[in-house]
Design an enzyme around this catalytic site. Structure first.
Site, PDB file in Angstrom:
ATOM      1  CB  SER A  76       0.536   3.206  -0.201  1.00  0.00           C
ATOM      2  OG  SER A  76       1.613   3.967  -0.728  1.00  0.00           O
ATOM      3  CE1 TYR A 118       3.626   1.983   4.115  1.00  0.00           C
ATOM      4  CE2 TYR A 118       4.066   2.471   1.809  1.00  0.00           C
ATOM      5  CZ  TYR A 118       3.338   2.689   2.955  1.00  0.00           C
ATOM      6  OH  TYR A 118       2.319   3.610   2.960  1.00  0.00           O
ATOM      7  CE  LYS A 133       0.187   0.907   3.629  1.00  0.00           C
ATOM      8  NZ  LYS A 133      -0.940   1.031   4.574  1.00  0.00           N
TER       9      LYS A 133
END
Length: 264
Positions: free
Chosen positions: A145, A159, A163
């Site tokens: 991402s 998160y 990533k």
């Protein structure tokens, strides 16, 4: 339909919706043979039935399920050319409120599972003959991402950390597996119009007291190309990475975000 990926055997995790489902449709249209995997059996079966492809229900956080889905690919085809290691989750929570359980769950799905899918696939790929028309034995594609490169996001620290780690794992795998003629690359989408982002918007709205849709508007307003990203925008890059055209690429984190992180 095209024959860009004819005789290419691809396993896609997280194939029941979003980027995974869009990529399944694109790769099927390009002639690939697919094994679609998702935790949600109903969703992945619907996509597989639509495309006339095989499917398996699996929880990628469970070692037994990982080996079962890899075995299924070899039972179907006797080989596996490409793994699109796409399954993942999202979470929106302020840095000072993230719990240990939330942190562990994010890492279990977005990093631990990604690594062990990659590992299981690579162990089998390195034993197989090269892909037809190529010197490579296999291709590994992970979903990272743009969050991997954008620190400072108060609501996305766990998160973003996973990533960033996926990018690191991707590059290490590329270096280690090059001698086995296996490539490893990842894609880094931006703000993609998927069910996942619908949930993010709702969570963000609850935290900040916003109207539903306001967080989405804020996140997409600064995209230089002037429109939100669609799952199909990502799927086209997945198709390229799965194809012979990317045979000399490895260790790359390919940003697909409409220019959102340009220069950052």
């Amino acid at each position: 339909m095209s024959d860009r990926l004819s005789d290419t055997h691809v396993l896609i995790t997280g194939a029941g919706s979003g980027i995974g489902a869009a990529s399944a449709r694109r790769l099927a249209n390009d002639g690939a043979q697919l094994l679609l995997v998702d935790l949600n059996a109903e969703a992945v079966k619907a996509v597989a039935d639509e495309l006339g492809q095989a499917w398996v229900q699996a929880d990628v956080t469970r070692a037994a399920d990982i080996h079962r889905m890899i075995d299924a690919a070899y039972q179907h085809w006797g080989r596996l050319d490409v793994v699109f290691n796409n399954a993942g989750i999202h979470g929106v929570r302020p840095l000072l409120e993230i719990t240990e359980d939330e942190w562990d769950r994010m890492y279990s799905v977005n990093l631990k599972a990604v690594f062990f899918v990659l590992q299981a696939a690579a162990r089998r790929m390195r034993q197989q003959p090269p892909i037809a028309g190529s010197q490579l034995r296999g291709k590994l594609i992970q979903t990272a991402s743009i969050a991997a490169f954008r620190g400072g996001q108060n609501y996305m620290v766990h998160y973003s950390a996973t990533k960033a780690a996926v990018v690191s794992v991707t590059r290490t795998a590329a270096n280690v597996l090059a001698a086995d003629q296996i490539t490893s690359n990842c894609i880094c989408p931006g703000v993609v119009e998927t069910p996942m982002w619908t949930r993010i918007d709702a969570d963000w709205a609850e935290i900040e007291g916003l109207e539903i849709g306001e967080a989405w508007k804020r996140r997409t307003a600064s995209i230089p190309l002037g429109r939100p990203e669609k799952a199909e925008d990502v799927a086209s890059v997945v198709s390229f990475l799965a194809s012979r055209d990317s045979d000399y690429m490895t260790g790359q984190a390919v940003i697909v975000d409409g220019g959102l992180t340009m220069g950052s």
